[in-house]
Design an enzyme around this catalytic site. Structure first.
Site: not given
Ligand code: PLP
Ligand code: COI
Length: 336
Positions: A82, A184, A220
């Site tokens: 990720r 992220k 989210e």
């Protein structure tokens, strides 16, 4: 090995300086070998790209003391992958994925005394991150970068441990279509700070973001994905603008393969919220934090908190993470 003398059970989710961190620098197109250091500080130019244009991304994972005393880490290869995606989106050089895992292992091993004991309720949170280091004033990527991994012992992310949370449907958006919501990037969190302070001031534990294009579907929260339960089915929002949570992907597998549940990964409309009996936030920091209430502009939707299905998911996931339940192949990285 003797552990640090800490009251582990009273730890919140905060930073505690531990002994060692891993540092590697990127210059002239290559990463150096990297090493562990005692120095927890960073000195850089006032014009560093990270300070001017927020060129930074990060990861989060945990190390645990298993029941048999081994120190283990949960799926660090997925964090490495990720972070590679985040770096690509932010025009940063990828830190090689195998070296990422090795840096995590080295950092945890060097701080073994800080890994909370089995059953203490605390864990060692690991924070790999990267930032553009050299002086950049025109808007463009940096030429030099630093990759770092530190670790800090933590307790529950939400105050009050596993008490059911009250969250609100947010009026502000987190991510745009074709933006950076799926990686992220530090910038995703900077722009959530106003909203989380406002939520806390108004008595909510978190903000639930909806899709910014139509504002009709659940995305989210600021720091976790969302799961819902309906009968024997686990339902979780599918969207290109949410972070692909490793906890959520693991729970999907656990629900199907360990608990015999049906799983639906699909868009979840705001109008469906009343159809679910249980709901929770899931993530490395959040683990599974059960929801008690979602407030949608004065309308309250209530859930069972730690209901029977969320409890089973929680027990199975944490059982795998802490070595009480056999893990799928490749999920547990043994540190020592
Ligand atoms: N969503 C956001 C915005 C997060 O910051 C996090 C935390 O990492 C998650 C979801 C959960 O992801 P993971 O389960 O990989 O920790
Ligand atoms: C994590 O769960 O690792 C995160 O990065 C979430 C953050 C809000 C602490």
């Amino acid at each position: 090995m003797e552990k640090k003398n800490i009251d582990w059970s009273s730890l919140g989710f905060g930073y505690v300086k531990t002994d060692k961190r891993f540092v590697s620098n990127y210059k002239n197109g290559a990463w150096d070998a990297g090493c562990l250091t005692d120095d927890a500080t960073i000195t850089m130019s006032e014009c560093a790209c990270v300070l001017q244009y927020a060129q930074t991304c990060f990861e989060g994972m945990k190390a645990y003391t298993a029941e048999d005393g081994r120190i283990v880490c949960f799926r660090p290869d997925l964090n490495a992958a990720r972070m590679a995606q985040s770096c690509a989106r932010l025009k940063m050089p990828v830190y090689p994925e195998d070296k990422f895992v090795d840096a995590v292992v080295q950092t945890v091993r060097a701080n073994a005394q800080w890994v909370p004991p089995f059953g203490s309720g605390a864990t060692l949170y690991i924070r790999p991150f990267m930032f553009g280091y050299d002086s950049i004033i025109g808007v463009k990527p940096a030429n030099e970068y630093q990759f770092r991994v530190f670790a800090t012992p933590v307790g529950p992310y939400f105050k009050g441990g596993v008490k059911p949370l009250t969250v609100r449907i947010s009026d502000l958006d987190r991510a745009a279509p074709r933006g950076t919501g799926h990686v992220k990037a530090g910038l995703n969190y900077a722009m959530s700070l106003y909203n989380i302070v406002d939520a806390h001031e108004k008595g909510y534990d978190e903000n639930v973001y909806v899709d910014s294009a139509t504002r009709t579907h659940i995305e989210e929260t600021g720091g976790a994905n969302i799961i819902f339960v309906k009968g024997n089915t686990l339902v979780t929002p599918k969207s290109d603008t949410i972070l692909p949570s490793i906890t959520r992907r693991s729970l999907v597998y656990v629900a199907k393969e360990y608990l015999g549940m049906e799983v639906e990964e699909r868009p979840v409309a705001l109008t469906e919220l009343g159809d679910f009996t249980e709901a929770g936030l899931c993530g490395t920091a959040a683990v599974i934090s059960p929801l008690g209430t979602i407030v949608d502009h004065g309308k309250e939707i209530h859930y069972a908190g730690m209901g029977p299905t969320i409890q089973k998911l929680y027990d199975t996931l944490t059982g795998i993470q802490m070595g009480r339940i056999e893990a799928p192949e490749g999920w547990i990285q043994v540190i020592e």
